[in-house]
Design a protein around this motif. Structure first.
Motif, PDB file in Angstrom:
ATOM      1  N   GLU A  68       0.728  -1.143  -0.073  1.00  0.00           N
ATOM      2  CA  GLU A  68       0.035  -0.128  -0.028  1.00  0.00           C
ATOM      3  C   GLU A  68       0.818   1.350   0.043  1.00  0.00           C
ATOM      4  O   GLU A  68       2.118   1.190   0.495  1.00  0.00           O
ATOM      5  N   PRO A  69       0.556   2.312  -0.657  1.00  0.00           N
ATOM      6  CA  PRO A  69       1.199   3.517  -0.521  1.00  0.00           C
ATOM      7  C   PRO A  69       1.484   3.933   0.783  1.00  0.00           C
ATOM      8  O   PRO A  69       0.486   3.876   1.750  1.00  0.00           O
ATOM      9  N   ALA A  70       2.609   4.287   1.139  1.00  0.00           N
ATOM     10  CA  ALA A  70       2.961   4.642   2.594  1.00  0.00           C
ATOM     11  C   ALA A  70       2.454   6.017   2.981  1.00  0.00           C
ATOM     12  O   ALA A  70       2.498   6.180   4.014  1.00  0.00           O
ATOM     13  N   TYR A  71       2.215   6.876   2.055  1.00  0.00           N
ATOM     14  CA  TYR A  71       1.772   8.335   2.424  1.00  0.00           C
ATOM     15  C   TYR A  71       0.287   7.989   3.042  1.00  0.00           C
ATOM     16  O   TYR A  71      -0.557   7.556   2.429  1.00  0.00           O
ATOM     17  N   LYS A  72       0.272   8.750   4.178  1.00  0.00           N
ATOM     18  CA  LYS A  72      -1.278   8.837   4.760  1.00  0.00           C
ATOM     19  C   LYS A  72      -1.357  10.207   5.212  1.00  0.00           C
ATOM     20  O   LYS A  72      -0.592  10.614   6.044  1.00  0.00           O
ATOM     21  N   ARG A  73      -2.310  10.748   5.057  1.00  0.00           N
ATOM     22  CA  ARG A  73      -2.378  12.229   5.371  1.00  0.00           C
ATOM     23  C   ARG A  73      -2.672  12.174   6.587  1.00  0.00           C
ATOM     24  O   ARG A  73      -3.791  11.605   7.465  1.00  0.00           O
ATOM     25  N   ASP A  74      -1.835  13.065   7.602  1.00  0.00           N
ATOM     26  CA  ASP A  74      -2.257  13.233   8.802  1.00  0.00           C
ATOM     27  C   ASP A  74      -1.981  14.500   9.277  1.00  0.00           C
ATOM     28  O   ASP A  74      -0.716  15.303   9.363  1.00  0.00           O
TER      29      ASP A  74
END
Length: 115
Positions: free
Chosen positions: A52-58
């Motif tokens: 899964e893409p590592a970027y997660k909006r936080d």
């Protein structure tokens, strides 16, 4: 370029058909089994390599405070924030206890098998 001009899909197909026609039935069975096992491993590695893409909006919102706040205002805000922070700490401790229990259960199972 003379090397590639001698290649023909029709001749390759005929050569493969001739090769397979001279094989014993058990050899073809082992060929199919070898291709199946190899295909399984290629599929398993390809399937496992998907991530899964590592970027997660936080998004973190920060409160801005004026520099001329009094100590009473600071203590009042800390009194408001204290129960929220305590609830967050309690939730974190519960998650850690749950993880600890799961790892202990796994360790007990492995100990039972002698590992």
């Amino acid at each position: 370029m003379g090397f590639f001009s001698r290649m023909s899909p029709v001749r390759a197909y005929k050569d493969l058909r001739l090769f397979l026609a001279t094989r014993q039935p058990y050899e073809l069975g082992f060929l199919a089994l070898a291709m199946l096992v190899t295909g399984f491993f290629v599929y398993a590695f390809a399937h496992d390599s998907y991530e899964e893409p590592a970027y997660k909006r936080d998004i973190v919102y920060v409160q801005q405070w004026t520099l001329d706040r009094t100590d009473a205002q600071i203590k009042a805000q800390q009194a408001i924030d204290a129960p929220i922070k305590a609830a967050q700490i309690k939730a974190q401790e519960e998650r850690e206890a749950k993880n600890r229990a799961a790892f202990k259960k796994l360790d007990d199972q492995l100990t039972k098998y002698g590992l």
